[in-house]
Design an enzyme around this catalytic site. Structure first.
Site, short mmCIF file in Angstrom:
data_model
loop_
_atom_site.label_atom_id
_atom_site.label_comp_id
_atom_site.label_asym_id
_atom_site.label_seq_id
_atom_site.Cartn_x
_atom_site.Cartn_y
_atom_site.Cartn_z
N SER A 1 0.81 -1.23 0.00
CA SER A 1 0.00 0.00 0.00
C SER A 1 0.84 1.26 0.00
O SER A 1 0.40 2.31 -0.50
CB SER A 1 -0.94 0.01 1.22
OG SER A 1 -0.21 -0.02 2.42
N ASP B 1 -1.00 5.80 11.99
CA ASP B 1 -0.93 4.41 12.44
C ASP B 1 0.49 3.84 12.46
O ASP B 1 0.67 2.64 12.55
CB ASP B 1 -1.82 3.52 11.57
CG ASP B 1 -1.39 3.53 10.10
OD1 ASP B 1 -0.41 4.23 9.76
OD2 ASP B 1 -2.04 2.83 9.30
N HIS C 1 1.19 4.00 7.50
CA HIS C 1 0.74 4.66 6.28
C HIS C 1 1.02 6.16 6.37
O HIS C 1 0.31 6.87 7.09
CB HIS C 1 -0.74 4.41 6.03
CG HIS C 1 -1.05 2.96 5.81
ND1 HIS C 1 -1.39 2.12 6.85
CD2 HIS C 1 -1.06 2.21 4.68
CE1 HIS C 1 -1.60 0.90 6.37
NE2 HIS C 1 -1.39 0.93 5.05
#
Length: 213
Positions: free
Chosen positions: A15, A185, A188
């Protein structure tokens, strides 16, 4: 800078690389890759490069293995950038141990994938560490992340790859800031967090001479 005219630069990962490249932010995403591309283009306007983002959110090295032929070998990169490992690690800390990838499997799988890419395409490699935006090196997930990062650093030496020390880049800014300044977090990044990664990439590639120099 190491890139030459008409080269293909392929990025693959999870991601952190994906960053919406398959939907809202196609085709490059809105993360570090887009920033690296923008600055390289600005600094080398006469160097025409093809940039490809093949990051997919949630991937581990197992997922890369399943799509390596299509997304790497068939893409025929001159340069291949790989950032993978965050999901391999954190799933063990999120009650998904069956989806976590043990470090020995991580190393052997990544080595096999890199070998396949180099032998099939002749590409050169850029290897980026997994990271955790956490200043306490004794925190369990951070300590495990450092172990996987050492694997990447070792593979970078083994393959004569450009090594992007992502964890070191975040450690540097964490001396005078909080983890929440860079990501909600610890994983990310927000835009400044992606800028930290992009800066690490640019510093790494700018210190490597291009062929013939």
């Amino acid at each position: 800078m190491l890139f030459q005219d008409n080269q293909r630069v392929v990025f693959i990962g999870d991601s952190i690389t994906d960053c919406g490249r398959r939907d809202l932010y196609a085709p490059f995403g809105n993360g570090y890759l887009s920033l690296v591309r923008a600055f390289v283009t600005a600094r080398q306007p006469d160097t025409r490069l093809t940039w490809l983002n093949h990051g997919i959110s949630g991937d581990t090295v197992r997922d890369l293995s399943a799509r390596w032929e299509q997304d790497v070998v068939e893409a025929r990169p001159d340069w291949l950038s790989v950032m993978i490992g965050i999901n391999d690690i954190w799933r063990a800390f999120e009650d998904q141990p069956d989806q976590a990838v043990p470090i020995d499997e991580y190393e052997s799988t990544l080595r096999a994938l890199l070998t396949r890419a180099v032998e099939a395409t002749g590409c050169r490699l850029i290897l980026a560490d997994p990271y955790l935006i956490e200043p306490d090196r004794n925190e369990p997930q951070r300590a495990e992340t450092d172990r996987y990062g050492k694997v990447v650093a070792s593979l970078a030496t083994e393959f004569d790859a450009v090594h992007v020390a992502c964890q070191e880049a975040f450690d540097r800014v964490l001396v005078s800031s909080d983890a929440s300044d860079w990501a909600e977090d610890r994983i990310h990044p927000n835009l400044p967090g992606h800028a930290v990664l992009a800066d690490a990439f640019l510093n790494a590639i700018e210190t490597v001479p291009s062929a013939g120099e």
